[in-house]
Motif scaffolding. Structure first.
Motif, mmCIF file in Angstrom:
data_model
loop_
_atom_site.group_PDB
_atom_site.id
_atom_site.type_symbol
_atom_site.label_atom_id
_atom_site.label_comp_id
_atom_site.label_asym_id
_atom_site.label_seq_id
_atom_site.Cartn_x
_atom_site.Cartn_y
_atom_site.Cartn_z
ATOM 1 N N GLY A 76 5.207 -30.557 42.177
ATOM 2 C CA GLY A 76 4.797 -29.193 42.463
ATOM 3 C C GLY A 76 4.763 -28.309 41.242
ATOM 4 N N VAL A 77 5.064 -28.872 40.067
ATOM 5 C CA VAL A 77 5.083 -28.109 38.814
ATOM 6 C C VAL A 77 4.050 -28.658 37.841
ATOM 7 C CG1 VAL A 77 6.487 -27.430 36.809
ATOM 8 C CG2 VAL A 77 7.517 -27.509 39.093
ATOM 9 N N HIS A 78 4.055 -29.957 37.647
ATOM 10 C CA HIS A 78 3.193 -30.567 36.637
ATOM 11 C C HIS A 78 1.711 -30.515 37.001
ATOM 12 C CE1 HIS A 78 6.898 -32.184 34.909
ATOM 13 N NE2 HIS A 78 6.187 -32.522 33.850
ATOM 14 N N GLN A 79 1.391 -30.548 38.303
ATOM 15 C CA GLN A 79 -0.007 -30.584 38.713
ATOM 16 C C GLN A 79 -0.224 -29.805 40.003
ATOM 17 O OE1 GLN A 79 -1.501 -34.595 38.913
ATOM 18 N NE2 GLN A 79 -1.090 -35.024 36.771
ATOM 19 N N HIS A 80 -1.408 -29.216 40.118
ATOM 20 C CA HIS A 80 -1.823 -28.540 41.345
ATOM 21 C C HIS A 80 -1.994 -29.592 42.447
ATOM 22 C CE1 HIS A 80 -4.448 -26.366 44.147
ATOM 23 N NE2 HIS A 80 -4.061 -25.243 43.543
ATOM 24 N N PRO A 81 -1.703 -29.234 43.696
ATOM 25 C CA PRO A 81 -1.879 -30.209 44.788
ATOM 26 C C PRO A 81 -3.278 -30.820 44.849
ATOM 27 C CG PRO A 81 -0.641 -28.313 45.565
ATOM 28 C CD PRO A 81 -1.080 -27.985 44.176
ATOM 29 N N ALA A 82 -4.296 -30.056 44.500
ATOM 30 C CA ALA A 82 -5.657 -30.597 44.535
ATOM 31 C C ALA A 82 -5.841 -31.700 43.510
ATOM 32 C CB ALA A 82 -6.677 -29.483 44.287
ATOM 33 N N VAL A 95 13.281 -26.257 37.519
ATOM 34 C CA VAL A 95 12.223 -26.517 36.541
ATOM 35 C C VAL A 95 12.848 -26.606 35.154
ATOM 36 C CG1 VAL A 95 10.062 -25.717 35.527
ATOM 37 C CG2 VAL A 95 10.526 -25.332 37.958
ATOM 38 N N ALA A 96 12.603 -27.729 34.468
ATOM 39 C CA ALA A 96 13.181 -27.970 33.144
ATOM 40 C C ALA A 96 12.191 -27.563 32.059
ATOM 41 C CB ALA A 96 13.544 -29.444 32.997
ATOM 42 N N ARG A 97 12.641 -26.711 31.135
ATOM 43 C CA ARG A 97 11.795 -26.283 30.019
ATOM 44 C C ARG A 97 12.606 -26.285 28.731
ATOM 45 N NH1 ARG A 97 6.912 -24.254 31.438
ATOM 46 N NH2 ARG A 97 6.602 -23.699 33.637
ATOM 47 N N LEU A 98 11.912 -26.584 27.616
ATOM 48 C CA LEU A 98 12.569 -26.522 26.320
ATOM 49 C C LEU A 98 13.036 -25.101 26.043
ATOM 50 C CD1 LEU A 98 10.311 -28.677 23.954
ATOM 51 C CD2 LEU A 98 12.410 -29.348 25.133
ATOM 52 N N ARG A 99 14.250 -24.977 25.518
ATOM 53 C CA ARG A 99 14.763 -23.654 25.163
ATOM 54 C C ARG A 99 13.895 -23.019 24.075
ATOM 55 N NH1 ARG A 99 20.843 -23.996 24.088
ATOM 56 N NH2 ARG A 99 20.678 -24.504 26.320
ATOM 57 N N ASP A 100 13.429 -23.833 23.160
ATOM 58 C CA ASP A 100 12.581 -23.361 22.070
ATOM 59 C C ASP A 100 11.121 -23.638 22.411
ATOM 60 O OD1 ASP A 100 11.440 -22.570 19.722
ATOM 61 O OD2 ASP A 100 12.213 -24.222 18.514
ATOM 62 N N GLY A 101 10.414 -22.635 22.853
ATOM 63 C CA GLY A 101 8.982 -22.780 23.125
ATOM 64 C C GLY A 101 8.613 -22.826 24.587
ATOM 65 N N GLY A 102 9.510 -23.260 25.447
ATOM 66 C CA GLY A 102 9.264 -23.206 26.881
ATOM 67 C C GLY A 102 8.406 -24.303 27.460
ATOM 68 N N ALA A 103 8.114 -25.370 26.684
ATOM 69 C CA ALA A 103 7.318 -26.471 27.235
ATOM 70 C C ALA A 103 8.074 -27.161 28.367
ATOM 71 C CB ALA A 103 6.991 -27.483 26.139
ATOM 72 N N ILE A 104 7.339 -27.655 29.363
ATOM 73 C CA ILE A 104 7.958 -28.425 30.434
ATOM 74 C C ILE A 104 8.634 -29.645 29.826
ATOM 75 C CG2 ILE A 104 7.548 -29.780 32.516
ATOM 76 C CD1 ILE A 104 5.210 -27.964 33.141
ATOM 77 N N ALA A 105 9.875 -29.898 30.227
ATOM 78 C CA ALA A 105 10.678 -30.981 29.636
ATOM 79 C C ALA A 105 11.069 -31.981 30.712
ATOM 80 C CB ALA A 105 11.919 -30.410 28.948
ATOM 81 N N GLY A 106 10.115 -32.829 31.089
ATOM 82 C CA GLY A 106 10.384 -33.756 32.172
ATOM 83 C C GLY A 106 10.472 -33.007 33.487
ATOM 84 N N ARG A 151 11.365 -37.262 46.899
ATOM 85 C CA ARG A 151 10.720 -35.939 46.916
ATOM 86 C C ARG A 151 9.275 -36.043 46.440
ATOM 87 N NH1 ARG A 151 10.626 -31.191 43.545
ATOM 88 N NH2 ARG A 151 12.219 -31.961 42.104
ATOM 89 N N ALA A 152 9.000 -36.939 45.505
ATOM 90 C CA ALA A 152 7.621 -37.138 45.060
ATOM 91 C C ALA A 152 6.738 -37.575 46.227
ATOM 92 C CB ALA A 152 7.574 -38.169 43.940
ATOM 93 N N VAL A 153 7.262 -38.463 47.071
ATOM 94 C CA VAL A 153 6.504 -38.904 48.244
ATOM 95 C C VAL A 153 6.249 -37.719 49.169
ATOM 96 C CG1 VAL A 153 6.639 -40.299 50.350
ATOM 97 C CG2 VAL A 153 7.233 -41.311 48.136
ATOM 98 N N ARG A 154 7.281 -36.922 49.438
ATOM 99 C CA ARG A 154 7.101 -35.760 50.323
ATOM 100 C C ARG A 154 6.101 -34.764 49.729
ATOM 101 N NH1 ARG A 154 12.698 -36.456 50.653
ATOM 102 N NH2 ARG A 154 13.156 -34.697 49.278
ATOM 103 N N THR A 155 6.177 -34.534 48.422
ATOM 104 C CA THR A 155 5.274 -33.590 47.773
ATOM 105 C C THR A 155 3.838 -34.086 47.829
ATOM 106 O OG1 THR A 155 7.048 -32.913 46.263
ATOM 107 C CG2 THR A 155 4.809 -32.332 45.634
ATOM 108 N N ALA A 156 3.640 -35.384 47.621
ATOM 109 C CA ALA A 156 2.298 -35.951 47.697
ATOM 110 C C ALA A 156 1.731 -35.821 49.107
ATOM 111 C CB ALA A 156 2.335 -37.415 47.255
ATOM 112 N N VAL A 157 2.552 -36.110 50.103
ATOM 113 C CA VAL A 157 2.099 -36.002 51.492
ATOM 114 C C VAL A 157 1.752 -34.540 51.812
ATOM 115 C CG1 VAL A 157 2.811 -36.232 53.903
ATOM 116 C CG2 VAL A 157 3.314 -38.061 52.266
ATOM 117 N N ALA A 158 2.573 -33.617 51.342
ATOM 118 C CA ALA A 158 2.295 -32.196 51.562
ATOM 119 C C ALA A 158 1.000 -31.766 50.882
ATOM 120 C CB ALA A 158 3.458 -31.346 51.066
#
Length: 391
Positions: free
Chosen positions: A257-263, A306-317, A324-331
């Motif tokens: 639900g963070v890395h990619q839009h549901p579409a 949501v995990a983000r780098l302290r320096d720069g704010g990039a998503i960190a894994g 939960r990935a299965v539930r998110t995909a189904v949703a």
């Protein structure tokens, strides 16, 4: 010989077939039989509380599927796979309770010497079957798309460094993610594949043609498609199109639900079909609390999961687990059967494992029971119930 045990469910997802009103018999760590309707006589009904009861229709689960197979996971339960064997077992146990019965320990970019040391430390856990293998995500990545990898440590895959890491792993390295545009990358792909290592394309600024060359050299996995890569352009399609259109390539998605839009999740599942793979890309905060963590050499802050780098704010894994990935995909609109396939059979196939990822007589009895809301209710590892599953 162990006593055969029976598990029943309204639906068993094998996952290539859905069986209604079905049962699975477990014996000696393997699936001894699968069927529908009346189960075999004189088989004890499995009760994960530990009570043995004569055969009866109870307990019965809503959904039974193979144990999840996570081929890209950096940690969980507050621990990272790169922090030594004890931490690795903590992370592995956290994901096991949520249904991941096979996990590949992913290491982030550090120096070649540091990575060699981490590979040697994890070797005994792979050899003992606690881990499915080790995945190196770096250091042969593109600076422009480094994500949560320190740019100063990124480098070209020199032949001597490839050999150092292969020697340190001694057969336990199962996948390497690299950027194919780096100098020497195609030779490195050929060498790694010859050593039995899967090569994934990711964190890359490669063109369409450079990516095609990597696949021809032996790359067979797309590391978290679209994320940390040159974006698609109508005159230069870039790496994602090249990877998605090739039937030889398994395609990873982080459905948190963070890395990619549901579409995008929906579209990738539709295009990749059986090659679609759900991964967690989890870091230490997965299945743990918000707070401050380390990912390799970098500081990470986790807020609202949501995990983000302290320096720069990039998503960190992510802080994801595969249930939960299965539930998110189904949703997002992906059929349950395909979401389960992407978390079980597809990642097993991507690694060349033929003994897991499916419910079939003779295969490992790694199973996950889900309720109607797709929450984990029970887990079996080689036929043995996992304590505190779903907790």
């Amino acid at each position: 010989m162990t006593t055969p045990r029976l598990v029943r469910a309204d639906r068993v997802l094998t996952p290539t077939t859905t069986l209604e009103d079905a049962w699975v018999v477990l014996e000696d760590g393997r699936v001894a039989g699968v069927g529908t309707g009346a189960p075999p006589a004189n088989v004890m009904a499995e009760n994960v509380t530990g009570d043995d009861t004569p055969h009866s229709p109870v307990p019965r689960y809503a959904v039974l599927c193979p144990g999840f197979v996570d081929i890209h996971d950096h940690g969980g339960g507050g621990a990272s796979f790169g922090s030594g064997p004890e931490a690795a077992l903590t992370a592995r146990a956290a994901h096991l309770r949520r249904g991941t019965t096979t996990v590949v320990a992913s290491l982030v970019t550090e120096t070649v010497d540091d990575l060699a040391g981490q590979l040697r430390a994890l070797r005994p856990l792979v050899e003992a079957g606690e881990l499915g293998g080790v995945h190196l995500e770096g250091p042969w990545l593109a600076e422009r798309w480094c994500g949560a990898h320190p740019p100063k440590l990124l480098t070209d895959p020199r032949p001597e460094d490839v050999e150092t890491l292969l020697e340190a792993a001694a057969g336990t390295l199962v996948m390497v993610t690299l950027a194919p545009e780096r100098e020497g990358a195609l030779d490195a792909i050929s060498r790694l594949v010859a050593a039995g290592v899967r090569v994934a394309v990711g964190h890359t600024d490669a063109t369409y043609d450079q990516t095609r060359a990597a696949v021809e050299a032996g790359a067979t996995v797309a590391t978290h498609l679209y994320n940390a890569a040159r974006p698609l352009h109508h005159r230069e399609p870039g790496p994602s199109v090249a990877l998605l259109e090739d039937d030889r390539v398994f395609v990873e998605t982080i459905a948190d639900g963070v890395h990619q839009h549901p579409a995008v999740v929906r579209d990738t599942a539709r295009r990749a079909e059986d090659r679609w793979v759900l991964v967690s890309d989890a870091m230490a905060a997965a299945l743990s609390a918000d707070g401050s963590y380390r990912l390799g050499t970098l500081d990470v802050d986790v807020v609202d999961g949501v995990a983000r780098l302290r320096d720069g704010g990039a998503i960190a894994g992510s802080t994801l687990s595969l249930d939960r990935a299965v539930r998110t995909a189904v949703a997002a609109g992906v059929p349950l059967e395909q979401a389960v396939h992407a978390a079980t059979a597809a990642p097993a196939a991507a690694m060349g494992w033929t003994d897991r990822g499916r419910i079939e007589a003779g295969l490992r009895a790694d199973l996950v029971a889900l309720d109607d809301d797709l929450q984990v209710r029970a887990v079996w590892l080689a036929g043995v119930p996992v304590a505190d599953a779903g907790a």
